[in-house]
Design a protein around this motif. Structure first.
Motif, PDB file in Angstrom:
ATOM      1  N   PHE A 124       0.828  -1.198   0.000  1.00  0.00           N
ATOM      2  CA  PHE A 124       0.000   0.000   0.000  1.00  0.00           C
ATOM      3  C   PHE A 124       0.868   1.256   0.000  1.00  0.00           C
ATOM      4  O   PHE A 124       0.546   2.256   0.640  1.00  0.00           O
ATOM      5  CB  PHE A 124      -0.940  -0.008   1.202  1.00  0.00           C
ATOM      6  CG  PHE A 124      -1.938  -1.135   1.183  1.00  0.00           C
ATOM      7  CD1 PHE A 124      -2.937  -1.174   0.227  1.00  0.00           C
ATOM      8  CD2 PHE A 124      -1.869  -2.165   2.101  1.00  0.00           C
ATOM      9  CE1 PHE A 124      -3.861  -2.206   0.194  1.00  0.00           C
ATOM     10  CE2 PHE A 124      -2.792  -3.202   2.095  1.00  0.00           C
ATOM     11  CZ  PHE A 124      -3.794  -3.238   1.138  1.00  0.00           C
ATOM     12  N   THR A 125       1.983   1.197  -0.728  1.00  0.00           N
ATOM     13  CA  THR A 125       2.821   2.370  -0.909  1.00  0.00           C
ATOM     14  C   THR A 125       2.174   3.319  -1.911  1.00  0.00           C
ATOM     15  O   THR A 125       1.141   3.012  -2.515  1.00  0.00           O
ATOM     16  CB  THR A 125       4.195   1.971  -1.456  1.00  0.00           C
ATOM     17  OG1 THR A 125       4.014   1.361  -2.743  1.00  0.00           O
ATOM     18  CG2 THR A 125       4.911   0.995  -0.532  1.00  0.00           C
ATOM     19  N   SER A 126       2.798   4.480  -2.129  1.00  0.00           N
ATOM     20  CA  SER A 126       2.391   5.321  -3.248  1.00  0.00           C
ATOM     21  C   SER A 126       2.613   4.534  -4.534  1.00  0.00           C
ATOM     22  O   SER A 126       3.438   3.622  -4.594  1.00  0.00           O
ATOM     23  CB  SER A 126       3.184   6.623  -3.264  1.00  0.00           C
ATOM     24  OG  SER A 126       4.574   6.383  -3.309  1.00  0.00           O
ATOM     25  N   VAL A 127       1.871   4.871  -5.573  1.00  0.00           N
ATOM     26  CA  VAL A 127       1.837   4.046  -6.784  1.00  0.00           C
ATOM     27  C   VAL A 127       3.214   3.936  -7.447  1.00  0.00           C
ATOM     28  O   VAL A 127       3.573   2.872  -7.979  1.00  0.00           O
ATOM     29  CB  VAL A 127       0.792   4.605  -7.769  1.00  0.00           C
ATOM     30  CG1 VAL A 127       0.784   3.812  -9.068  1.00  0.00           C
ATOM     31  CG2 VAL A 127      -0.585   4.584  -7.137  1.00  0.00           C
ATOM     32  N   ASP A 128       4.015   5.004  -7.409  1.00  0.00           N
ATOM     33  CA  ASP A 128       5.312   4.971  -8.074  1.00  0.00           C
ATOM     34  C   ASP A 128       6.245   3.907  -7.499  1.00  0.00           C
ATOM     35  O   ASP A 128       7.104   3.379  -8.196  1.00  0.00           O
ATOM     36  CB  ASP A 128       5.980   6.344  -8.006  1.00  0.00           C
ATOM     37  CG  ASP A 128       6.190   6.813  -6.569  1.00  0.00           C
ATOM     38  OD1 ASP A 128       5.206   6.833  -5.792  1.00  0.00           O
ATOM     39  OD2 ASP A 128       7.328   7.161  -6.197  1.00  0.00           O
ATOM     40  N   VAL A 143      -1.579  -2.177  -4.350  1.00  0.00           N
ATOM     41  CA  VAL A 143      -2.247  -0.883  -4.343  1.00  0.00           C
ATOM     42  C   VAL A 143      -2.826  -0.602  -5.729  1.00  0.00           C
ATOM     43  O   VAL A 143      -2.418  -1.203  -6.726  1.00  0.00           O
ATOM     44  CB  VAL A 143      -1.240   0.222  -3.921  1.00  0.00           C
ATOM     45  CG1 VAL A 143      -0.285   0.547  -5.051  1.00  0.00           C
ATOM     46  CG2 VAL A 143      -1.954   1.480  -3.430  1.00  0.00           C
ATOM     47  N   LYS A 144      -3.759   0.333  -5.782  1.00  0.00           N
ATOM     48  CA  LYS A 144      -4.372   0.684  -7.064  1.00  0.00           C
ATOM     49  C   LYS A 144      -3.986   2.087  -7.487  1.00  0.00           C
ATOM     50  O   LYS A 144      -3.871   2.980  -6.635  1.00  0.00           O
ATOM     51  CB  LYS A 144      -5.891   0.548  -6.998  1.00  0.00           C
ATOM     52  CG  LYS A 144      -6.568   1.283  -5.824  1.00  0.00           C
ATOM     53  CD  LYS A 144      -6.816   2.736  -6.077  1.00  0.00           C
ATOM     54  CE  LYS A 144      -7.482   3.464  -4.951  1.00  0.00           C
ATOM     55  NZ  LYS A 144      -7.619   4.911  -5.192  1.00  0.00           N
ATOM     56  N   PRO A 145      -3.773   2.314  -8.808  1.00  0.00           N
ATOM     57  CA  PRO A 145      -3.510   1.300  -9.829  1.00  0.00           C
ATOM     58  C   PRO A 145      -2.159   0.640  -9.568  1.00  0.00           C
ATOM     59  O   PRO A 145      -1.411   1.071  -8.690  1.00  0.00           O
ATOM     60  CB  PRO A 145      -3.501   2.112 -11.124  1.00  0.00           C
ATOM     61  CG  PRO A 145      -3.038   3.472 -10.708  1.00  0.00           C
ATOM     62  CD  PRO A 145      -3.630   3.694  -9.340  1.00  0.00           C
ATOM     63  N   LEU A 146      -1.838  -0.399 -10.330  1.00  0.00           N
ATOM     64  CA  LEU A 146      -0.613  -1.150 -10.048  1.00  0.00           C
ATOM     65  C   LEU A 146       0.654  -0.406 -10.430  1.00  0.00           C
ATOM     66  O   LEU A 146       1.740  -0.768  -9.963  1.00  0.00           O
ATOM     67  CB  LEU A 146      -0.658  -2.513 -10.735  1.00  0.00           C
ATOM     68  CG  LEU A 146      -0.361  -2.604 -12.239  1.00  0.00           C
ATOM     69  CD1 LEU A 146      -0.151  -4.068 -12.630  1.00  0.00           C
ATOM     70  CD2 LEU A 146      -1.412  -1.957 -13.078  1.00  0.00           C
ATOM     71  N   ALA A 147       0.560   0.633 -11.261  1.00  0.00           N
ATOM     72  CA  ALA A 147       1.745   1.380 -11.707  1.00  0.00           C
ATOM     73  C   ALA A 147       1.290   2.735 -12.224  1.00  0.00           C
ATOM     74  O   ALA A 147       0.091   2.985 -12.409  1.00  0.00           O
ATOM     75  CB  ALA A 147       2.477   0.607 -12.801  1.00  0.00           C
ATOM     76  N   THR A 148       2.265   3.602 -12.486  1.00  0.00           N
ATOM     77  CA  THR A 148       1.949   4.905 -13.069  1.00  0.00           C
ATOM     78  C   THR A 148       1.996   4.889 -14.587  1.00  0.00           C
ATOM     79  O   THR A 148       1.515   5.812 -15.236  1.00  0.00           O
ATOM     80  CB  THR A 148       2.920   5.988 -12.568  1.00  0.00           C
ATOM     81  OG1 THR A 148       4.247   5.669 -13.011  1.00  0.00           O
ATOM     82  CG2 THR A 148       2.895   6.104 -11.055  1.00  0.00           C
ATOM     83  N   ASN A 149       2.591   3.842 -15.178  1.00  0.00           N
ATOM     84  CA  ASN A 149       2.733   3.764 -16.636  1.00  0.00           C
ATOM     85  C   ASN A 149       2.683   2.311 -17.072  1.00  0.00           C
ATOM     86  O   ASN A 149       2.857   1.383 -16.254  1.00  0.00           O
ATOM     87  CB  ASN A 149       4.041   4.429 -17.074  1.00  0.00           C
ATOM     88  CG  ASN A 149       5.251   3.785 -16.428  1.00  0.00           C
ATOM     89  OD1 ASN A 149       5.656   2.681 -16.793  1.00  0.00           O
ATOM     90  ND2 ASN A 149       5.851   4.460 -15.445  1.00  0.00           N
ATOM     91  N   ALA A 171      -0.588   8.205 -11.162  1.00  0.00           N
ATOM     92  CA  ALA A 171      -0.900   8.323 -12.586  1.00  0.00           C
ATOM     93  C   ALA A 171      -1.906   9.419 -12.891  1.00  0.00           C
ATOM     94  O   ALA A 171      -2.155   9.733 -14.054  1.00  0.00           O
ATOM     95  CB  ALA A 171      -1.439   6.986 -13.097  1.00  0.00           C
ATOM     96  N   GLY A 172      -2.509  10.015 -11.881  1.00  0.00           N
ATOM     97  CA  GLY A 172      -3.510  11.047 -12.090  1.00  0.00           C
ATOM     98  C   GLY A 172      -4.093  11.475 -10.763  1.00  0.00           C
ATOM     99  O   GLY A 172      -3.660  11.008  -9.697  1.00  0.00           O
ATOM    100  N   GLY A 173      -5.090  12.350 -10.815  1.00  0.00           N
ATOM    101  CA  GLY A 173      -5.662  12.890  -9.604  1.00  0.00           C
ATOM    102  C   GLY A 173      -6.990  12.271  -9.217  1.00  0.00           C
ATOM    103  O   GLY A 173      -7.120  11.060  -9.081  1.00  0.00           O
ATOM    104  N   LEU A 178      -5.503   0.107 -15.950  1.00  0.00           N
ATOM    105  CA  LEU A 178      -4.573   1.225 -16.039  1.00  0.00           C
ATOM    106  C   LEU A 178      -4.499   1.754 -17.466  1.00  0.00           C
ATOM    107  O   LEU A 178      -4.492   2.975 -17.690  1.00  0.00           O
ATOM    108  CB  LEU A 178      -3.183   0.805 -15.569  1.00  0.00           C
ATOM    109  CG  LEU A 178      -2.082   1.867 -15.723  1.00  0.00           C
ATOM    110  CD1 LEU A 178      -2.394   3.107 -14.892  1.00  0.00           C
ATOM    111  CD2 LEU A 178      -0.719   1.288 -15.370  1.00  0.00           C
ATOM    112  N   ALA A 179      -4.458   0.864 -18.458  1.00  0.00           N
ATOM    113  CA  ALA A 179      -4.395   1.293 -19.861  1.00  0.00           C
ATOM    114  C   ALA A 179      -5.609   2.138 -20.227  1.00  0.00           C
ATOM    115  O   ALA A 179      -5.491   3.165 -20.922  1.00  0.00           O
ATOM    116  CB  ALA A 179      -4.292   0.080 -20.779  1.00  0.00           C
ATOM    117  N   THR A 180      -6.785   1.742 -19.757  1.00  0.00           N
ATOM    118  CA  THR A 180      -7.997   2.521 -20.019  1.00  0.00           C
ATOM    119  C   THR A 180      -7.910   3.896 -19.371  1.00  0.00           C
ATOM    120  O   THR A 180      -8.269   4.913 -19.980  1.00  0.00           O
ATOM    121  CB  THR A 180      -9.233   1.767 -19.498  1.00  0.00           C
ATOM    122  OG1 THR A 180      -9.347   0.508 -20.190  1.00  0.00           O
ATOM    123  CG2 THR A 180     -10.507   2.567 -19.714  1.00  0.00           C
ATOM    124  N   CYS A 181      -7.411   3.943 -18.143  1.00  0.00           N
ATOM    125  CA  CYS A 181      -7.276   5.227 -17.445  1.00  0.00           C
ATOM    126  C   CYS A 181      -6.291   6.148 -18.153  1.00  0.00           C
ATOM    127  O   CYS A 181      -6.551   7.352 -18.326  1.00  0.00           O
ATOM    128  CB  CYS A 181      -6.839   4.995 -16.001  1.00  0.00           C
ATOM    129  SG  CYS A 181      -8.102   4.225 -14.966  1.00  0.00           S
TER     130      CYS A 181
END
Length: 335
Positions: free
Chosen positions: A79-83, A102-108, A184-186, A321-324
């Motif tokens: 449950f860290t920050s996504v990065d 954690v969600k999402p699984l990555a920033t990219n 990955a976003g707000g 994540l790809a959709t987001c």
């Protein structure tokens, strides 16, 4: 002949950045008879001490290796920050540990693909935090779809309006949630991941196209949006909207959805604590809203102990994540 009771699953929690999920998860693991909370890790010793006090967990550290290198830990919940998530869950997979992410699984997508590759190579269970398939609300909605009472799903509206998240309980600022380098976003992706996962489960049709807009309607100083509204067109032809914000006054947060099919419709709202169903030729029948708690621990245990595949997997999380990210690309292009 009796069936042997599986040994308790030993879990370590890495990171408390996403404390909204981390603290309830750790407390539930500490209370459940079929699992053991073996260790807690966070970069901030005060935060980890606080959660240790809530759970009675005696083994704590500020170093993730404390959990990743522990051969007596079967699974991690990250449950860290996504990065920070991709490197940690990749390390967990290589160590043969099952994962709640954690969600999402990555920033990219490059990091998401690394996670998919290592999880599938290791053959470990991966449960994304945005997945809710066995909650009472999830079962009620899927039951309506499976029964055919709604017919062919043609449209949907999903929305969550909330206040600005807090970096820690009682904190007056959002911390990592509003840092473009750490997520990955707000406001939109913050809750859209849950809704897109549910749309995928209920509509059972891939996203063919997505468009929409983002804005800063209240928190104009934020480097990330506090408002987002997406329009998704599915391959089935259905059209679904997803609106998520951080703009509500304190106490006015709410979640709602409205799904329309060829034979009927269903809506639910946390504001009225109600769920309604209308079938062709009939009036709305309204009932008390079933609860919709996180079921990541249930999904993890079912997969590890009983071989029941999670409703959402590492590949589902990658597609969400790809959709987001496609939404953010479309929103930038529309400006």
């Amino acid at each position: 002949m009796t069936t042997a009771t599986p040994a308790p699953l030993r879990i370590g929690v890495i990171g408390l950045d996403h404390w909204y999920a981390a603290i309830p998860f750790a407390r539930r693991v500490a209370a459940e008879p079929g699992v053991r909370l073996r260790a807690l890790v966070d970069r901030d010793p005060d935060r980890v001490a606080h959660v240790a006090g809530l759970t009675g967990c005696e083994r704590t550290s500020t170093d993730p290796a404390f959990i990743l290198d522990d051969a007596e830990i079967d699974a991690i919940a990250c449950f860290t920050s996504v990065d920070r998530n991709p490197d940690l869950v990749v390390a967990a997979a290589r160590a043969g540990k099952h994962i709640v992410s954690v969600k999402p699984l990555a920033t990219n997508l490059a990091d998401a693909d690394r996670v998919v590759e290592e999880v599938e190579r290791a053959g470990v269970v991966f449960v994304p935090s945005e997945s809710r398939h066995t909650s009472p609300l999830a079962r009620r909605l899927s039951g309506l779809v499976d029964s055919g009472r709604l017919g062919e799903l043609r449209a949907g509206t999903f929305a969550m309006h909330s206040t600005l998240p807090a970096a820690w309980p009682g904190a007056g600022e959002p911390g990592w949630w509003a840092d473009p380098a750490r997520t990955a976003g707000g406001a939109w992706i913050d809750h859209a991941v849950y809704q897109i996962d549910r749309i995928t489960a209920l509509f059972r049709s891939p996203v063919a196209g997505i468009t929409g807009t983002t804005a800063n309607l209240v928190h104009r100083e934020l480097p990330l949006e506090d408002y987002g509204h997406a329009v998704l067109t599915l391959e089935s032809g259905a059209v679904v909207t997803v609106e998520d914000t951080w703009i509500t006054p304190a106490g006015a947060s709410s979640t709602r959805a409205h799904i329309v099919g060829s034979r009927g419709a269903v809506f639910h709202s946390t504001a009225t604590e109600s769920l309604g169903v209308a079938e062709e030729g009939g009036a709305w029948t309204v009932e008390t809203l079933p609860p919709d708690p996180s079921d990541t621990l249930d999904a993890l245990l079912a997969a590890v102990n009983d071989g029941v595949a999670p409703g959402s997997t590492v590949r589902t999380a990658r597609q969400t994540l790809a959709t987001c990210l496609a939404f953010y690309d479309a929103a930038r292009g529309a400006r």
